[in-house]
Write an enzyme that holds these catalytic residues in place. Structure first.
Site, PDB file in Angstrom:
ATOM      1  N   MET A   4     -56.358  49.329  46.215  1.00  0.00           N
ATOM      2  CA  MET A   4     -55.904  48.713  44.961  1.00  0.00           C
ATOM      3  C   MET A   4     -56.431  47.285  44.794  1.00  0.00           C
ATOM      4  SD  MET A   4     -52.025  48.290  43.563  1.00  0.00           S
ATOM      5  CE  MET A   4     -51.740  50.051  43.370  1.00  0.00           C
ATOM      6  N   TYR A  44     -57.765  53.617  53.766  1.00  0.00           N
ATOM      7  CA  TYR A  44     -56.970  54.829  53.492  1.00  0.00           C
ATOM      8  C   TYR A  44     -57.783  56.086  53.741  1.00  0.00           C
ATOM      9  CZ  TYR A  44     -53.381  52.002  51.219  1.00  0.00           C
ATOM     10  OH  TYR A  44     -52.397  51.101  50.943  1.00  0.00           O
ATOM     11  N   LYS A  58     -67.081  45.588  19.918  1.00  0.00           N
ATOM     12  CA  LYS A  58     -65.904  46.440  20.123  1.00  0.00           C
ATOM     13  C   LYS A  58     -65.490  46.406  21.596  1.00  0.00           C
ATOM     14  CE  LYS A  58     -68.763  50.569  20.706  1.00  0.00           C
ATOM     15  NZ  LYS A  58     -69.261  51.806  20.074  1.00  0.00           N
ATOM     16  N   ARG A 110     -68.861  63.596  15.531  1.00  0.00           N
ATOM     17  CA  ARG A 110     -67.773  62.744  16.015  1.00  0.00           C
ATOM     18  C   ARG A 110     -67.100  62.079  14.817  1.00  0.00           C
ATOM     19  NH1 ARG A 110     -68.738  57.606  20.048  1.00  0.00           N
ATOM     20  NH2 ARG A 110     -69.728  56.797  18.149  1.00  0.00           N
TER      21      ARG A 110
HETATM   22  C1  LIG Z   1     -70.634  51.804  20.150  1.00  0.00           C
HETATM   23  C2  LIG Z   1     -71.488  52.053  18.986  1.00  0.00           C
HETATM   24  C3  LIG Z   1     -72.715  51.412  18.874  1.00  0.00           C
HETATM   25  C4  LIG Z   1     -73.318  50.588  19.987  1.00  0.00           C
HETATM   26  O1  LIG Z   1     -73.741  51.456  20.986  1.00  0.00           O
HETATM   27  P1  LIG Z   1     -74.490  50.940  22.311  1.00  0.00           P
HETATM   28  O2  LIG Z   1     -74.947  52.183  22.955  1.00  0.00           O
HETATM   29  O3  LIG Z   1     -73.446  50.221  23.104  1.00  0.00           O
HETATM   30  O4  LIG Z   1     -75.583  50.044  21.897  1.00  0.00           O
HETATM   31  C5  LIG Z   1     -73.434  51.577  17.694  1.00  0.00           C
HETATM   32  N1  LIG Z   1     -72.953  52.350  16.701  1.00  0.00           N
HETATM   33  C6  LIG Z   1     -71.779  52.997  16.785  1.00  0.00           C
HETATM   34  C7  LIG Z   1     -71.335  53.847  15.658  1.00  0.00           C
HETATM   35  C8  LIG Z   1     -71.012  52.887  17.937  1.00  0.00           C
HETATM   36  O5  LIG Z   1     -69.864  53.560  18.029  1.00  0.00           O
END
Ligand SMILES: *Cc1c(COP(=O)(O)O)cnc(C)c1O
Length: 319
Positions: free
Chosen positions: A262, A214, A3, A95
């Site tokens: 930047m 800056y 992802k 979540r």
């Molecule tokens: C992002 C995610 C993972 C992987 O998590 P890491 O901490 O990056 O290994 C696994 N399961 C779910 C549901 C996630 O959202």
């Protein structure tokens, strides 16, 4: 786990490398990400969509033989029985996932669906001593008993490091593939997967009392040599590293002087003969570990990696 564009490294390149290394199950957050991964690695590997199906992409998920993660009763209903699916059970993170009071209804609604996976996600796995880990594991085992035939998964990177009790049938390792491990001092640092280098544009000799960048937030206590490097927050180099982070040149950490701007960052290169215009400075990699950089920036490795996403020019795998 690929992802967030493979945690910023490029989902397609990461997926190809992982497939070559033998990974057979992939996770993306969205169906668009999953489709890109499917195009990169072809039919065969299973690709799960963590967000689950929506009205607008449910047909596409089915057509591309992606496996949706069903996170709620409405998603279970939407998917009906188009193909295999995964079920996400919430065990205390609140979540995503079907909650305890919805489980019986979910089991009924899923009667005709082959469950490729029953999964949950740990809220506190970065802290091996946190009591919530065992609590979530117990709730997971309890809930999963309703789905006796399905393979089980609760561990991401942190959970994998908690030990075999958390591994079940599948671990969903994300950030660990990209070089960030547990911050627990007992665990070894993981090998680097991403490197970010930037060139020195200019070297300057400055007198005591001069200030840098800056806000003039740093004043030279003595005569110093400094290097202005072509990296800044527009490249995804976090501004919070100003006055705290470092770049590595000739094997040594060179502190950042004043604020990150930047496109530029100023380093203290006093006494370093290698500091010349054009020399490359390492800001992330084997000598600037992603977990160190994250700690100095006051954030997590996830943010360091994904903030670089798309803003630095990728040169591909050095393997
Ligand atoms: C992002 C995610 C993972 C992987 O998590 P890491 O901490 O990056 O290994 C696994 N399961 C779910 C549901 C996630 O959202």
């Amino acid at each position: 786990m690929v992802k967030a564009d493979g945690y910023g490294l490029g989902a397609e390149a990461a997926a190809k490398a992982l497939a070559q290394a033998g990974a057979r199950v992939f996770f993306a957050a969205t169906s668009a990400e999953a489709l890109a991964v499917r195009a990169a690695i072809g039919e065969g590997p299973q690709i799960l969509v963590l967000n689950g199906p929506s009205e607008s992409d449910v047909a596409q998920i089915g057509a591309a033989k992606l496996t949706p993660v069903l996170n709620s009763l409405p998603q279970i209903e939407l998917w009906s029985a188009r193909g295999p699916a995964a079920l996400h059970i919430d065990t205390g993170m609140n979540r995503l996932g079907v909650g305890p009071e919805e489980l019986a209804a979910a089991a009924v609604a899923l009667k005709e669906v082959t469950l490729a996976l029953v999964m949950s996600h740990l809220a506190c796995s970065a802290d091996a001593k946190h009591p919530k880990n065992a609590e979530q594991r117990a709730r997971f085992i309890d809930a999963a008993s309703l789905f006796p035939k399905a393979p089980l998964s609760i561990a991401a990177t942190g959970g994998s490091l908690l030990g075999a009790d958390y591994h079940f049938d599948l671990v969903r390792i994300g950030v660990g593939l990209y070089g960030s491990g547990s911050l627990d001092a007992d665990n070894p640092r993981l090998a680097t997967a991403a490197t970010v280098d930037a060139p020195i544009l200019q070297v300057r000799d400055v007198e005591a009392g001069e200030t840098f960048g800056y806000g003039a937030t740093f004043t030279a206590p003595k005569k110093m040599r400094t290097a202005t490097v072509a990296i800044g927050y527009a490249d995804g180099f976090l501004r919070s590293l100003g006055g705290r982070g470092y770049g590595v040149l000739a094997g040594q950490k060179r502190p950042i002087l004043g604020r990150v701007s930047m496109d530029y960052t100023i380093l203290d290169v006093t006494g370093c003969a290698e500091a010349q215009a054009g020399a490359m400075v390492e800001f992330l990699g084997a000598n600037a570990h992603v977990d160190d950089v994250a700690h100095l920036a006051g954030t997590a490795a996830y943010e360091v990696l994904t903030t670089f996403a798309g803003t630095v020019r990728r040169t591909g795998s050095r393997a």
